[in-house]
Design a protein around this motif. Structure first.
Motif, short mmCIF file in Angstrom:
data_model
loop_
_atom_site.label_atom_id
_atom_site.label_comp_id
_atom_site.label_asym_id
_atom_site.label_seq_id
_atom_site.Cartn_x
_atom_site.Cartn_y
_atom_site.Cartn_z
N ASP A 68 0.74 -1.52 0.06
CA ASP A 68 -0.40 0.22 0.00
C ASP A 68 0.73 1.44 0.07
O ASP A 68 0.09 2.24 -0.71
CB ASP A 68 -0.87 -0.24 1.25
N PRO A 78 -6.20 2.38 -8.83
CA PRO A 78 -7.32 2.04 -8.53
C PRO A 78 -6.54 0.75 -9.24
O PRO A 78 -6.07 -0.10 -8.88
CB PRO A 78 -8.43 1.62 -8.40
N ALA A 79 -6.66 0.22 -10.63
CA ALA A 79 -6.78 -0.79 -11.06
C ALA A 79 -5.23 -0.89 -11.12
O ALA A 79 -4.70 -2.41 -11.01
CB ALA A 79 -6.93 -0.65 -12.52
N GLU A 80 -3.69 -0.36 -10.65
CA GLU A 80 -2.38 -0.74 -11.01
C GLU A 80 -2.20 -1.08 -9.63
O GLU A 80 -1.50 -1.86 -9.86
CB GLU A 80 -2.18 1.15 -11.37
N ARG A 81 -3.18 -0.98 -8.58
CA ARG A 81 -3.00 -0.61 -7.12
C ARG A 81 -3.02 -2.62 -7.27
O ARG A 81 -2.19 -3.13 -6.47
CB ARG A 81 -3.57 -0.47 -6.16
N SER A 82 -4.43 -2.73 -8.00
CA SER A 82 -4.56 -4.34 -8.03
C SER A 82 -3.67 -4.74 -8.37
O SER A 82 -3.52 -5.69 -7.62
CB SER A 82 -5.83 -4.04 -8.55
N HIS A 83 -2.83 -4.80 -9.42
CA HIS A 83 -2.34 -5.33 -9.72
C HIS A 83 -0.79 -5.43 -9.08
O HIS A 83 -0.22 -6.77 -9.16
CB HIS A 83 -1.72 -4.64 -11.26
N PHE A 85 -0.74 -6.08 -6.23
CA PHE A 85 -1.15 -6.26 -5.13
C PHE A 85 -0.92 -8.06 -5.72
O PHE A 85 -0.58 -8.64 -4.73
CB PHE A 85 -2.50 -6.80 -4.34
N GLN A 86 -1.58 -7.75 -7.17
CA GLN A 86 -1.46 -9.36 -7.60
C GLN A 86 -0.17 -9.90 -7.70
O GLN A 86 0.25 -11.40 -7.56
CB GLN A 86 -2.50 -8.92 -8.82
N ALA A 91 -4.05 -10.39 -1.66
CA ALA A 91 -5.31 -9.68 -1.80
C ALA A 91 -5.23 -7.94 -1.22
O ALA A 91 -5.08 -7.99 -0.25
CB ALA A 91 -6.40 -9.84 -0.69
N ALA A 92 -5.99 -7.25 -2.37
CA ALA A 92 -5.50 -6.24 -2.46
C ALA A 92 -6.66 -5.84 -1.23
O ALA A 92 -7.93 -5.92 -1.44
CB ALA A 92 -5.74 -4.83 -3.70
N GLU A 242 -12.98 3.88 -11.08
CA GLU A 242 -12.00 3.32 -10.56
C GLU A 242 -11.56 4.84 -9.94
O GLU A 242 -10.90 4.31 -8.83
CB GLU A 242 -11.05 3.76 -12.02
#
Length: 277
Positions: A68, A78-83, A85-86, A91-92, A242
């Motif tokens: 984080d 947000p989508a880049e942050r989720s990526h 974590f992936q 898990a984000a 987003e």
């Protein structure tokens, strides 16, 4: 954990971010594009050695807290942050705080709206981007990067106007702030805003207790402007899901005096959209 892919992603995101974008002095010309590793480590509050090992695919699996912090330091959407974590095999969790800057492409969109006053608001009704017509219509305090429409509505902070939808907007603002409080319970800035509104406005406290629900859409209103007179305006809201943000488009009916006033504001003002960082 996709160690090599994570390292590559960190390097790519660091290279894509300039010092100016995050408020750092650019100083002497840089040999390579983007931020330095030391700058990212400082922004993420971690040791330089630890961050270097992550970029070299030698580090341990980063914790959600570290991920984080990296997402914030690298200004990930947000989508880049989720990526991120992936790639780290984690898990984000929900974002800890609202996105408080407009995407550059959204801010640029405001420049291409002739005869329209347009702003972007974050999840807590902070104004994070605007065009010159909006600043001329809604007040120069936009330029201070501190305008919050809920604070303006309930506490009279900044330039205020009498409109035909003043009462309705009170319920709209409280409904959105309630959603924000549910989504970002750990955000100190939002908590401070809610504390300020509860302490300073009996009307806010009363509406808060009713648990209002509101869906963004079209609203027509009459605004009594101190310099421009009475304006009949249409307000349409577009969502940026987003980022949990809204784009508010303020227009007049074609051929009306209100439309001509907005067109004159756009012509008279400098045609550059502004955004907070």
């Amino acid at each position: 954990m996709a160690r090599q892919e994570l390292a590559r992603y960190l390097r790519e995101r660091r290279a894509a971010l300039s010092a100016r974008e995050i408020g750092l002095p650019e100083g002497a010309p840089r040999r390579t594009p983007g931020l330095r590793r030391e700058e990212v480590a400082e922004l993420a509050h971690m040791s330089v050695d630890y961050y270097v090992r992550l970029e070299q695919a030698r580090g341990p699996r980063p914790s959600p807290r570290v991920l984080d912090a990296l997402a914030g330091a690298l200004r990930l959407e947000p989508a880049e942050r989720s990526h991120l974590f992936q790639l780290a095999g984690a898990a984000a969790p929900p974002a800890a705080r609202p996105v408080r800057h407009a995407r550059p492409q959204v801010a640029r969109l405001l420049e291409r709206l002739p005869g329209t006053a347009a702003i972007v608001t974050d999840a807590a009704y902070g104004v994070v981007a605007w065009n010159p017509a909006a600043r001329a219509l809604l007040g120069d305090d936009l330029a201070r990067h501190t305008t919050n429409l809920a604070r303006r509505r309930f506490l009279g902070a900044g330039r205020t106007y009498e409109t035909s939808s003043t009462r309705e907007f009170g319920s709209i603002a409280v409904a959105r702030l309630r959603r924000a409080a549910e989504r970002y319970p750990q955000d100190p800035q939002l908590a401070l805003l809610l504390e300020e509104l509860h302490a300073g406005s009996a009307e806010f406290r009363r509406i808060w207790q009713t648990h209002p629900v509101h869906a963004p859409g079209h609203r027509a209103k009459t605004l009594d402007h101190p310099e421009l007179g009475r304006l009949r305006l249409n307000c349409d809201v577009l969502l940026v899901p987003e980022d949990d943000q809204e784009v508010v488009l303020i227009t007049g009916a074609p051929g009306s005096r209100s439309a001509r006033v907005l067109e004159s504001l756009a012509v008279a003002a400098t045609p550059v959209a502004r955004e907070t960082t």
